[in-house]
Design an enzyme around this catalytic site. Structure first.
Site, mmCIF file in Angstrom:
data_model
loop_
_atom_site.group_PDB
_atom_site.id
_atom_site.type_symbol
_atom_site.label_atom_id
_atom_site.label_comp_id
_atom_site.label_asym_id
_atom_site.label_seq_id
_atom_site.Cartn_x
_atom_site.Cartn_y
_atom_site.Cartn_z
ATOM 1 N N CYS A 1 0.963 -1.418 0.125
ATOM 2 C CA CYS A 1 0.050 -0.018 -0.082
ATOM 3 C C CYS A 1 0.765 1.210 -0.016
ATOM 4 O O CYS A 1 1.625 1.214 0.631
ATOM 5 C CB CYS A 1 -0.904 -0.044 1.140
ATOM 6 S SG CYS A 1 -1.665 1.619 1.393
ATOM 7 N N CYS B 1 -1.666 5.425 6.752
ATOM 8 C CA CYS B 1 -2.925 4.939 7.379
ATOM 9 C C CYS B 1 -2.771 4.168 8.616
ATOM 10 O O CYS B 1 -1.858 3.357 8.714
ATOM 11 C CB CYS B 1 -3.425 3.887 6.400
ATOM 12 S SG CYS B 1 -5.065 3.027 6.578
ATOM 13 N N CYS C 1 -7.584 -0.803 -0.343
ATOM 14 C CA CYS C 1 -6.941 -1.309 1.050
ATOM 15 C C CYS C 1 -6.871 -2.848 0.672
ATOM 16 O O CYS C 1 -7.426 -3.694 0.362
ATOM 17 C CB CYS C 1 -8.020 -1.397 2.098
ATOM 18 S SG CYS C 1 -7.715 -2.028 3.712
ATOM 19 N N PHE D 1 -17.375 -17.075 27.111
ATOM 20 C CA PHE D 1 -17.361 -16.008 25.980
ATOM 21 C C PHE D 1 -17.502 -16.604 24.702
ATOM 22 O O PHE D 1 -16.645 -16.295 23.823
ATOM 23 C CB PHE D 1 -15.943 -15.295 26.119
ATOM 24 C CG PHE D 1 -15.749 -14.641 27.434
ATOM 25 C CD1 PHE D 1 -16.242 -13.293 27.850
ATOM 26 C CD2 PHE D 1 -14.955 -15.232 28.563
ATOM 27 C CE1 PHE D 1 -15.953 -12.712 29.011
ATOM 28 C CE2 PHE D 1 -14.697 -14.780 29.710
ATOM 29 C CZ PHE D 1 -15.222 -13.452 29.901
ATOM 30 N N ASP E 1 -23.274 -12.190 32.752
ATOM 31 C CA ASP E 1 -22.174 -11.404 32.961
ATOM 32 C C ASP E 1 -21.034 -12.140 33.677
ATOM 33 O O ASP E 1 -20.991 -12.646 34.989
ATOM 34 C CB ASP E 1 -22.428 -10.274 33.789
ATOM 35 C CG ASP E 1 -21.529 -9.277 34.009
ATOM 36 O OD1 ASP E 1 -20.646 -9.199 33.646
ATOM 37 O OD2 ASP E 1 -21.884 -8.078 34.646
ATOM 38 N N ASP F 1 -12.352 -17.717 25.746
ATOM 39 C CA ASP F 1 -12.132 -16.764 24.541
ATOM 40 C C ASP F 1 -12.324 -15.282 25.159
ATOM 41 O O ASP F 1 -13.570 -14.938 24.075
ATOM 42 C CB ASP F 1 -12.502 -17.309 23.274
ATOM 43 C CG ASP F 1 -12.131 -16.327 22.154
ATOM 44 O OD1 ASP F 1 -11.244 -15.646 22.364
ATOM 45 O OD2 ASP F 1 -12.668 -16.531 20.935
ATOM 46 N N CYS G 1 -6.851 -12.166 22.582
ATOM 47 C CA CYS G 1 -6.381 -11.272 21.778
ATOM 48 C C CYS G 1 -5.597 -10.020 22.378
ATOM 49 O O CYS G 1 -5.501 -8.912 21.701
ATOM 50 C CB CYS G 1 -7.658 -10.699 21.205
ATOM 51 S SG CYS G 1 -8.921 -9.715 22.335
#
Length: 443
Positions: free
Chosen positions: A79, A85, A167, A305, A353, A374, A400
């Site tokens: 790119c 970006c 993109c 999750f 929750d 997860d 993550c």
């Protein structure tokens, strides 16, 4: 009266700097007169010229304008606007070096926050490095002074939209059509009141969701519909909050889908639902997690999750019973839909929750042989500190955020669990996002 902050005056001339390290957010690190400088688009061992973008008390920030001595890990970005970006931050870095950096971040965080070293460091999961991204929210802005439209991601470290025409990491059905999207928005009467276009891709179709702040005229709606029909894009409109998203074309169920052929599954989702952006890595990640779970006949499994059942349903093809728990009620509904769609009756989905005690929850009664978790970026300290009451024989943790994984791993260590394996999965090539997986067993 509050004082107006004076605009910062920065040196205008480029400054030469030797880069000695790389930060976790992918910026080169150097020092000038003892003060740390973080520089975008710079790599360790390089000599660069940069311009200041911010001067702070303890550190400064800058942007590379010239590479005087390149690193052996430097490559030419695909790119032309990769330096500007904010959608990518590492396109200038050789892909294998990106992976090594992410693996290093994971190991460093495990040691720093959890004082842990896995018994086995897993080989990284890798896949396509371009065209992989199936979900994105693109900003849209009509620039009246220039009589032009911007479509894309924000610039690095500011709120302005980057001026890009393509993109390469986004699915090509949309990522290579930015000029056409700009032309479409420019033709609309509502061009100044369309702030975003959301993209979602399934195996069988690509959808766009056009957010509009004011009602569209019949002419504008016809123009958007014609564009989507011409480019074979499903059209959704969003006149308000998320609950106002509705399908316009084609007629039929408001669902996309992706397959998990190894498990004989087809997963349906609404374009606004959370799904993994990289389907190739998602397939490999599920396969790896299933291998690590090593499900035996008669076992009862807990998936925390669980979302729309991305792991839950593959687990249900092997286990005697699977319980999925999720905090988003819409995802609980979607999980049940997918279980029914795939003819699985040994799986149950619950809304809860997971930051709160679960002693009185129906899903929290009884034991589980193994647990998969997860969580979001914030991790799962509250549930991790209590879930060992189930006495699972194995815990597989998909993360993550390596910092919260390391913190939670440290908590599991206190509760008598050892870290068997850990490694990274390149879910977001060319970014500093680190997706990882870890396996725990009782000491």
């Amino acid at each position: 009266m509050a004082r107006r902050r004076r605009k910062q005056t920065l040196p205008a001339d480029p400054v030469e700097l030797q880069i000695t390290a790389l930060s976790h957010d992918g910026r080169g690190i150097g020092r000038i007169k003892g003060k740390t400088v973080f520089v975008d688009s710079a790599l360790p061992s390089e000599t660069v010229k940069f311009v200041y973008t911010q001067k702070r008390g303890k550190f400064d920030e800058g942007r590379t304008v010239e590479v005087l001595q390149p690193s052996v890990e430097r490559v030419q970005p695909q790119c032309a606007q990769a330096h500007l970006c904010g959608g990518c931050s590492l396109q200038h870095m050789e892909p294998q070096a990106q992976i090594a950096m992410k693996q290093g971040v994971l190991m460093e965080q495990l040691q720093h926050f959890g004082e842990l070293q896995p018994e086995e460091v897993l080989a990284p999961l890798t896949g396509p490095i371009y065209g992989y991204r199936r979900k994105a929210r693109l900003g849209v802005k009509y620039v009246a002074k220039k009589e032009s439209v911007l479509v894309g991601f924000r610039e690095k470290r500011n709120s302005f939209l980057a001026e890009i025409d393509q993109c390469h990491v986004l699915a090509e059905e949309v990522g290579l059509k930015f000029p056409e999207l700009k032309q479409l928005v420019m033709s609309l009467q509502a061009r100044s009141t369309i702030p975003q276009i959301e993209v979602a891709k399934g195996d069988d179709a690509v959808a766009i969701i056009v957010r509009h702040m004011e009602p569209l005229t019949d002419q504008d709606q016809a123009a958007i519909l014609s564009f989507c029909q011409q480019h074979n894009l499903q059209l959704y409109l969003q006149p308000g909050g998320n609950d106002t998203v509705h399908k316009v074309w084609p007629e039929g169920e408001a669902r996309l889908s992706y397959g998990l052929p190894e498990f004989g599954l087809n997963m349906k989702f609404h374009p606004t639902d959370f799904t993994q952006v990289n389907q190739d890595i998602n397939q490999d990640m599920i396969r790896m997690a299933m291998d690590f779970m090593d499900i035996q006949p008669g076992e009862r499994i807990l998936d925390l999750f669980c979302g729309l059942g991305n792991f839950t349903l593959p687990l249900a093809t092997k286990a005697a019973e699977v319980v999925g728990v999720e905090g988003d009620d819409a995802m609980v509904v979607r999980g049940r839909e997918n279980a029914e769609h795939n003819g699985l009756n040994n799986v149950s989905f619950y809304g809860a929750d997971l930051t709160k005690p679960f002693d009185d929850q129906p899903w929290g009664r009884g034991g589980f042989d193994k647990i998969l978790i997860d969580p979001p970026r914030s991790g799962a300290l509250e549930i991790v500190s209590k879930m060992t009451v189930f006495k699972p024989k194995r815990i597989v943790y998909v993360s993550c955020n390596p910092a919260t994984l390391a913190r939670d791993a440290g908590e599991l260590k206190k509760q008598g669990y050892k870290l068997l394996k850990a490694g990274v999965m390149d879910m977001f090539p060319h970014t500093t996002h680190v997706e990882s997986i870890a396996v725990f067993e009782p000491e």
